[in-house]
Design a protein around this motif. Structure first.
Motif, short mmCIF file in Angstrom:
data_model
loop_
_atom_site.label_atom_id
_atom_site.label_comp_id
_atom_site.label_asym_id
_atom_site.label_seq_id
_atom_site.Cartn_x
_atom_site.Cartn_y
_atom_site.Cartn_z
N CYS A 59 -12.69 -24.05 9.50
CA CYS A 59 -14.68 -24.82 9.88
C CYS A 59 -14.22 -25.41 11.56
CB CYS A 59 -14.51 -26.27 9.19
SG CYS A 59 -16.35 -26.73 9.55
N TRP A 113 -20.02 -28.05 6.88
CA TRP A 113 -20.05 -27.12 4.97
C TRP A 113 -21.05 -27.61 3.91
CZ3 TRP A 113 -14.58 -25.25 3.32
CH2 TRP A 113 -14.00 -25.24 4.53
N SER A 118 -16.45 -20.98 11.51
CA SER A 118 -15.98 -22.20 10.24
C SER A 118 -17.45 -21.10 8.65
CB SER A 118 -17.71 -22.48 10.14
OG SER A 118 -17.76 -23.22 12.01
N VAL A 135 -22.84 -22.92 5.13
CA VAL A 135 -22.85 -23.63 6.34
C VAL A 135 -23.73 -23.76 7.67
CG1 VAL A 135 -20.89 -23.18 8.81
CG2 VAL A 135 -20.49 -22.64 6.85
#
Length: 303
Positions: free
Chosen positions: A88, A94, A153, A201
């Motif tokens: 990430c 997230w 990510s 995301v």
């Protein structure tokens, strides 16, 4: 089902507010298995106040490998012993359900080593979904297109693969750019990538990007990719895309000769390549590459 342990690597470089939001979005995930976070400070003094214990522990480290994003990610990977490793970025967040959804998708494909999901792009107050329209991504798909919705990510990877045949993140990528596309290509050459086509995301684009105007680095990283993955040049659509990007970045830095050269190379591969047209318009001073990029970002797209 067995819920694999997951270690999340968050590299960071002097973005404390965004980092805390990124960490919070990971820690808030509802997941029956073990989930822990490693924040890796790259070329910055670590803030140990970010660390925490409890059911979702957060560890703070300094990058002890090559300076840059790739080295920071590898520092985190090597500090973990979890079944899966997820990435990430420090300016991304997230969405709820990401970890459970991707873990289940990988569980259904025992041979799969790599998972991704789609994204929503936030830029200047606008949010656009970027979906892939598929649940599996092949090596051929990634030669034809970078598939930007497969953002770093979103990556969830079996740590055994990273420590084995797949290998770590490439630390020789210029400026740690395109190291994510390189990892995707290497992974897809081994097994198809399991993709969850949901925007799980939120990716932040804008002037705060550490790479926005690093044109020399963009150019050298693309040429690095062409050397590292010569098969890109065998895919006419994919080659035209990369050559067109090179033409645009040369135009953005004011090198008209190289811009025209790469635009012509792109058009020889695909006469309708839009990036070549953008580059030629920029060299003729009809438009600037920056204005085109800004317009594309508003729609969740890039060059």
């Amino acid at each position: 089902m067995y819920w694999p342990s997951i270690g999340v690597v968050i590299p960071t470089h002097r973005r404390p507010e965004q980092l805390r939001a990124a960490v919070a979005s990971v820690v808030a995930q509802e997941y029956p298995g073990e989930l822990r976070v490693i924040v890796v400070y790259d070329r910055a003094e670590p803030d140990f106040m970010v660390a925490s214990g409890g059911a979702r522990p957060v560890m703070v480290l300094s990058n002890n490998r090559t300076p840059g994003l790739a080295g920071a990610r590898n520092t985190g990977i090597l500090a973990l012993d979890t079944d899966l490793v997820a990435f990430c970025d420090d300016d991304d967040e997230w969405r709820p359900g990401k970890v459970v959804t991707q873990s289940m998708a990988l569980w259904r494909k025992p041979l799969a080593e790599f998972g991704t999901c789609s994204i929503e792009v936030a830029y200047n107050g606008q949010v656009n979904e970027r979906l892939a329209g598929r649940t599996e991504v092949s090596h051929a798909d990634l030669l034809q297109s970078r598939m930007s919705m497969l953002h770093s990510s979103t990556f969830v990877i079996r740590r055994s693969a990273l420590m084995g045949g797949l290998g770590l993140v490439a630390e020789d990528a210029p400026g740690s750019q395109n190291e994510d596309w390189d990892l995707l290509l290497r992974a897809a050459a081994r097994h198809p990538i399991v993709h969850v086509d949901q925007a799980l995301v939120r990716v932040a684009w804008g002037v705060g990007s550490l790479f926005a105007r690093q044109y020399d680095t963009k150019i050298s990283s693309l040429r690095w990719m062409l050397n590292r993955h010569p098969e890109i040049g065998t895919c006419r659509t994919g080659a035209a895309r990369v050559y067109g990007q090179l033409a645009c970045w040369y135009a953005a830095k004011g090198d008209r000769k190289q811009s025209v050269r790469w635009a012509r190379a792109a058009l020889r591969q695909r006469w309708r390549e839009p990036r070549a047209a953008i580059a030629l318009a920029a060299t003729a001073r009809i438009v600037t590459v920056e204005k085109v990029v800004s317009a594309l970002h508003k729609r969740g797209h890039g060059i």
